[in-house]
Design a protein around this motif. Sequence first.
Motif, PDB file in Angstrom:
ATOM      1  N   GLN A  90       0.832  -1.203   0.000  1.00  5.74           N
ATOM      2  CA  GLN A  90       0.000   0.000   0.000  1.00  5.74           C
ATOM      3  C   GLN A  90       0.871   1.259   0.000  1.00  5.74           C
ATOM      4  OE1 GLN A  90      -3.590  -0.250  -0.012  1.00  5.74           O
ATOM      5  NE2 GLN A  90      -2.858  -2.282  -0.577  1.00  5.74           N
ATOM      6  N   ARG A  94       1.878   0.018   4.429  1.00  7.06           N
ATOM      7  CA  ARG A  94       1.247  -1.210   4.929  1.00  7.06           C
ATOM      8  C   ARG A  94       1.110  -2.214   3.777  1.00  7.06           C
ATOM      9  NH1 ARG A  94      -1.513  -1.485   9.455  1.00  7.06           N
ATOM     10  NH2 ARG A  94      -3.342  -2.465   8.527  1.00  7.06           N
ATOM     11  N   GLN A  96      -1.506  -5.298   2.121  1.00  3.61           N
ATOM     12  CA  GLN A  96      -2.833  -5.903   2.089  1.00  3.61           C
ATOM     13  C   GLN A  96      -2.700  -7.298   1.489  1.00  3.61           C
ATOM     14  OE1 GLN A  96      -5.968  -4.521  -0.769  1.00  3.61           O
ATOM     15  NE2 GLN A  96      -6.742  -3.575   1.121  1.00  3.61           N
ATOM     16  N   LYS A  98      -4.663 -10.523   0.008  1.00  7.16           N
ATOM     17  CA  LYS A  98      -5.950 -10.844  -0.608  1.00  7.16           C
ATOM     18  C   LYS A  98      -6.002 -12.326  -0.938  1.00  7.16           C
ATOM     19  CE  LYS A  98      -7.632  -7.488  -3.127  1.00  7.16           C
ATOM     20  NZ  LYS A  98      -7.876  -6.606  -4.258  1.00  7.16           N
ATOM     21  N   ILE A 105     -10.185  -9.350   0.730  1.00  7.79           N
ATOM     22  CA  ILE A 105      -9.085  -8.987   1.623  1.00  7.79           C
ATOM     23  C   ILE A 105      -9.061  -9.985   2.786  1.00  7.79           C
ATOM     24  CG2 ILE A 105      -8.175  -7.235   3.196  1.00  7.79           C
ATOM     25  CD1 ILE A 105      -9.506  -5.122   1.341  1.00  7.79           C
ATOM     26  N   GLU A 108      -4.722  -6.940   6.681  1.00 10.66           N
ATOM     27  CA  GLU A 108      -3.738  -5.892   6.424  1.00 10.66           C
ATOM     28  C   GLU A 108      -2.690  -5.942   7.516  1.00 10.66           C
ATOM     29  OE1 GLU A 108      -5.122  -2.005   5.448  1.00 10.66           O
ATOM     30  OE2 GLU A 108      -6.828  -2.782   4.319  1.00 10.66           O
ATOM     31  N   THR A 109      -1.448  -5.661   7.135  1.00  7.41           N
ATOM     32  CA  THR A 109      -0.344  -5.742   8.084  1.00  7.41           C
ATOM     33  C   THR A 109       0.522  -4.498   7.991  1.00  7.41           C
ATOM     34  OG1 THR A 109       1.207  -6.817   6.576  1.00  7.41           O
ATOM     35  CG2 THR A 109      -0.294  -8.260   7.802  1.00  7.41           C
ATOM     36  N   ALA A 115       2.913  -9.723   6.516  1.00  5.55           N
ATOM     37  CA  ALA A 115       2.106 -10.047   5.336  1.00  5.55           C
ATOM     38  C   ALA A 115       2.410 -11.460   4.850  1.00  5.55           C
ATOM     39  CB  ALA A 115       2.348  -9.027   4.230  1.00  5.55           C
TER      40      ALA A 115
END
Length: 125
Positions: A90, A94, A96, A98, A105, A108-109, A115
């Motif tokens: 992102q 961060r 995401q 999926k 999704i 999120e990390t 992740a």
Amino acid sequence: MDWKTYAETREAELAVARERGPAHVVDLQWRRLREQAVEADYTDFVALLDAAAAEPRLRRLFPFTSMWVLSFSADTEEPSFAEAPAVVAQPDGRFQVKSDRWGDIVGETDSADEAIALVVAHLPR
């Protein structure tokens, strides 16, 4: 090096990897993706690739990207079917995760390592 020579060199390198077998194609792809991310100065994606490459269950898969979404496939010839969740870095730093490139999704990390841990937790058994 001009573009034509560059393209020919890359194609020759891929041909050699294919002759040696799928594991060599996978290794070449990991290296190429990391080189592209470094050249693009995309440090979050480099961190993501490094974290993924350190995970043995992902390292054996063929990594591929579409618009900087990291996906993984067991097929080195037509890597369109993902074997694992995909990861999107992102703009805010961060990550995401999926279910696949276009899927739901999963989470999120705050870090690439987190992740990849989430990807591994959602791998098929």
